[in-house]
Design a protein around this motif. Sequence first.
Motif, mmCIF file in Angstrom:
data_model
loop_
_atom_site.group_PDB
_atom_site.id
_atom_site.type_symbol
_atom_site.label_atom_id
_atom_site.label_comp_id
_atom_site.label_asym_id
_atom_site.label_seq_id
_atom_site.Cartn_x
_atom_site.Cartn_y
_atom_site.Cartn_z
ATOM 1 N N LEU A 31 0.773 -1.021 0.190
ATOM 2 C CA LEU A 31 0.062 -0.138 0.255
ATOM 3 C C LEU A 31 1.129 1.018 0.097
ATOM 4 N N GLN A 32 1.074 1.626 -1.038
ATOM 5 C CA GLN A 32 2.354 2.838 -1.463
ATOM 6 C C GLN A 32 1.707 4.391 -0.466
ATOM 7 N N LYS A 33 0.609 4.377 -0.876
ATOM 8 C CA LYS A 33 -0.396 5.622 0.315
ATOM 9 C C LYS A 33 0.003 6.022 1.847
ATOM 10 N N SER A 34 -0.266 4.240 1.988
ATOM 11 C CA SER A 34 0.167 4.593 3.380
ATOM 12 C C SER A 34 1.135 4.276 3.547
ATOM 13 N N ASN A 35 3.007 3.456 2.928
ATOM 14 C CA ASN A 35 3.504 2.925 3.030
ATOM 15 C C ASN A 35 3.017 1.405 3.827
ATOM 16 N N GLU A 36 2.363 0.725 3.677
ATOM 17 C CA GLU A 36 2.315 -0.494 4.624
ATOM 18 C C GLU A 36 2.272 -1.434 3.612
ATOM 19 N N PRO A 69 -3.072 -4.278 7.715
ATOM 20 C CA PRO A 69 -1.643 -3.930 7.314
ATOM 21 C C PRO A 69 -0.423 -3.343 9.219
ATOM 22 N N ILE A 70 0.383 -3.815 7.877
ATOM 23 C CA ILE A 70 1.430 -3.693 8.434
ATOM 24 C C ILE A 70 2.361 -2.044 7.723
ATOM 25 N N HIS A 71 3.220 -1.720 9.007
ATOM 26 C CA HIS A 71 4.149 -0.082 8.388
ATOM 27 C C HIS A 71 4.861 -1.258 7.804
ATOM 28 N N ILE A 72 5.571 -0.074 6.934
ATOM 29 C CA ILE A 72 6.025 -0.860 6.454
ATOM 30 C C ILE A 72 8.239 -0.679 6.462
#
Length: 109
Positions: A31-36, A69-72
């Motif tokens: 998820l590029q927008k949220s960096n996840e 989702p998990i943050h990058i």
Amino acid sequence: MRLKIKRGDQVEVITGKSVDKGKRGEVIRVLQKSNEVIVQDLNIRTKHQRQVQSEGKSINPGIVKLEGPIHISNVMLVCKKCNKPTRVGFIREDGKSIRICKKCGAKLD
Ligand SMILES: [Zn+2]
């Protein structure tokens, strides 16, 4: 923006309050927008689904399991060669930027 993590990569959860810390899995979505990232079978959230009506019948799908989702910044890429979670570096080759393992120097793309 150069992405350090792509779909299909193996990652390890390195931090965060997640019970999945230390576990590995395959990235199934970025998820590029949220960096996840969404990692297969990690950060599982259960969702109770409502009864739905279908062709006059009532079906109850019950509990649905979904990867959250998990943050990058909470995951690290696992190098295919040295099999360790590593930071990612970039080199340029044939006009493209290629990811490399900062531990062993292996190309990851
Ligand atoms: Zn490596």
